[in-house]
Design a protein around this motif. Sequence first.
Motif, short mmCIF file in Angstrom:
data_model
loop_
_atom_site.label_atom_id
_atom_site.label_comp_id
_atom_site.label_asym_id
_atom_site.label_seq_id
_atom_site.Cartn_x
_atom_site.Cartn_y
_atom_site.Cartn_z
N GLU A 68 -0.67 5.23 -0.06
CA GLU A 68 -0.11 6.29 -0.91
C GLU A 68 -0.77 6.18 -2.28
O GLU A 68 -0.76 5.11 -2.90
CB GLU A 68 1.40 6.14 -1.02
CG GLU A 68 2.12 6.34 0.31
CD GLU A 68 3.62 6.11 0.19
OE1 GLU A 68 4.13 6.03 -0.95
OE2 GLU A 68 4.29 6.01 1.23
N PRO A 69 -1.35 7.26 -2.78
CA PRO A 69 -2.12 7.16 -4.02
C PRO A 69 -1.26 7.06 -5.28
O PRO A 69 -0.16 7.60 -5.34
CB PRO A 69 -2.91 8.47 -4.03
CG PRO A 69 -2.02 9.44 -3.29
CD PRO A 69 -1.38 8.61 -2.21
N VAL A 70 -1.80 6.34 -6.26
CA VAL A 70 -1.21 6.31 -7.59
C VAL A 70 -2.04 7.26 -8.45
O VAL A 70 -3.24 7.06 -8.63
CB VAL A 70 -1.25 4.89 -8.19
CG1 VAL A 70 -0.76 4.90 -9.63
CG2 VAL A 70 -0.41 3.94 -7.35
N VAL A 71 -1.41 8.31 -8.96
CA VAL A 71 -2.12 9.33 -9.72
C VAL A 71 -1.60 9.35 -11.15
O VAL A 71 -0.39 9.31 -11.39
CB VAL A 71 -1.93 10.73 -9.09
CG1 VAL A 71 -2.67 11.80 -9.89
CG2 VAL A 71 -2.44 10.71 -7.65
N LEU A 111 -3.66 13.70 2.53
CA LEU A 111 -3.13 15.05 2.73
C LEU A 111 -1.69 15.04 3.25
O LEU A 111 -0.99 16.04 3.14
CB LEU A 111 -4.02 15.81 3.72
CG LEU A 111 -5.53 15.77 3.44
CD1 LEU A 111 -6.29 16.39 4.61
CD2 LEU A 111 -5.86 16.50 2.15
N ASN A 112 -1.29 13.93 3.85
CA ASN A 112 0.04 13.83 4.44
C ASN A 112 1.10 14.05 3.35
O ASN A 112 1.20 13.25 2.42
CB ASN A 112 0.22 12.44 5.06
CG ASN A 112 1.54 12.28 5.79
OD1 ASN A 112 2.45 13.07 5.62
ND2 ASN A 112 1.64 11.24 6.60
N PRO A 113 1.90 15.10 3.45
CA PRO A 113 2.89 15.39 2.40
C PRO A 113 3.91 14.27 2.20
O PRO A 113 4.43 14.09 1.10
CB PRO A 113 3.57 16.68 2.89
CG PRO A 113 3.26 16.76 4.35
CD PRO A 113 1.93 16.12 4.52
N ASP A 114 4.15 13.48 3.25
CA ASP A 114 5.10 12.37 3.12
C ASP A 114 4.58 11.32 2.14
O ASP A 114 5.37 10.61 1.50
CB ASP A 114 5.34 11.71 4.48
CG ASP A 114 6.11 12.61 5.43
OD1 ASP A 114 6.70 13.60 4.96
OD2 ASP A 114 6.12 12.32 6.64
N LYS A 115 3.27 11.21 2.02
CA LYS A 115 2.67 10.22 1.14
C LYS A 115 2.47 10.73 -0.29
O LYS A 115 1.99 10.00 -1.15
CB LYS A 115 1.33 9.75 1.70
CG LYS A 115 1.46 8.95 2.98
CD LYS A 115 0.14 8.33 3.38
CE LYS A 115 0.34 7.41 4.58
NZ LYS A 115 -0.91 6.72 4.96
N LEU A 116 2.84 11.99 -0.51
CA LEU A 116 2.66 12.58 -1.83
C LEU A 116 3.98 13.00 -2.46
O LEU A 116 3.99 13.63 -3.52
CB LEU A 116 1.72 13.80 -1.72
CG LEU A 116 0.33 13.50 -1.13
CD1 LEU A 116 -0.46 14.80 -0.95
CD2 LEU A 116 -0.44 12.52 -2.00
N GLY A 157 0.81 -1.21 0.00
CA GLY A 157 0.00 0.00 0.00
C GLY A 157 0.84 1.26 0.00
O GLY A 157 0.34 2.35 0.27
N SER A 158 2.11 1.12 -0.33
CA SER A 158 3.04 2.25 -0.27
C SER A 158 3.86 2.32 -1.55
O SER A 158 4.50 1.33 -1.93
CB SER A 158 3.97 2.09 0.94
OG SER A 158 5.08 2.96 0.85
N VAL A 159 3.86 3.47 -2.18
CA VAL A 159 4.68 3.67 -3.37
C VAL A 159 6.16 3.58 -3.02
O VAL A 159 6.94 2.93 -3.72
CB VAL A 159 4.37 5.03 -4.02
CG1 VAL A 159 5.36 5.35 -5.13
CG2 VAL A 159 2.93 5.05 -4.57
N ALA A 160 6.54 4.21 -1.91
CA ALA A 160 7.94 4.20 -1.50
C ALA A 160 8.42 2.79 -1.18
O ALA A 160 9.50 2.36 -1.60
CB ALA A 160 8.14 5.11 -0.29
#
Length: 300
Positions: free
Chosen positions: A83-86, A287-292, A23-26
């Motif tokens: 973390e979203p996939v955009v 909204l969490n900047p770490d996830k974007l 569930g995390s891009v990183a």
Amino acid sequence: MAELSAFEEHRGRLWGVAYRITGSVADADDAVQEAWLRWQALPDGEAADPRAYLTTVVSRICYDQLGSARSRRETYVGPWLPEPVVAASADDAEALVLDPQDRVTLDESVSMALLTVLERLTPAERTAFVLHDVFAVPFPEIAEVVGRTPESVRQLASRARKHVRAGVPRRAVDRTEHRRAVEAFLAAVAGGEFDGLLKILDPGVVWRSDGGGKVTAARVPVVGDEKVARFVQRLARGFDPARMAVLVRDVNGAPGLVFVDPVGEQAAVFAFTVAENGLIAGIDAVLNPDKLRHLDLDAL
């Protein structure tokens, strides 16, 4: 050294597996990189089936990651969202996370709603579900990943499937209808139309926002059309159209919204679940900047 072109052939599949498990891009990026390093160290011809071998390797890495991730998420401030996939389009999103050989539709298997439900599963259940139900990996191969017997893995996948069926509403509308609902939501917010919001929100709509304690966000879900409409209207008062842009983009396989502040280099990503009645049943706001950090704001 193993054939490097073979790894590149399957890179998309490996990333897709890793993202769905973590569930995390990183974390997905890290897992694929670690798999690459292990592949480079493998003697040529060691892996008779590179696709199966690499899937097992990256899955093991992600399975190990889940243990430490669960402890971090237990102390997370507010709701935890993936973390979203955009992407600018469905084609771009599919190319990002799928290997053409898989032919698995992106929207269902990578939806924000599904990934959020997967967070409630044990690491073994989540891994078994993703590998078997999404990527059709045989139970004996999954058993190697989680250190269980094939029959035990079958039971893990079955339990996970029941949780998913109970917790994830199926997307009963097509992309056109989904986009229509998102655009109607945006129009009502931009126009300050409370009644307009109520018309597009399902009575049982659930709003989740993930600020991670880094930015202001609701620390518990907001439930109900009137409560969500009022909450959204309060948020909209802080939107400055002269400074910020709002974009309709694919978020985890379906039309969503991205708010971008080019000056402050900030963003917010909204994923929507649209029910069979055409109304919005869920809004997940990251909204969490770490996830974007992974988003290329200029390219959006």
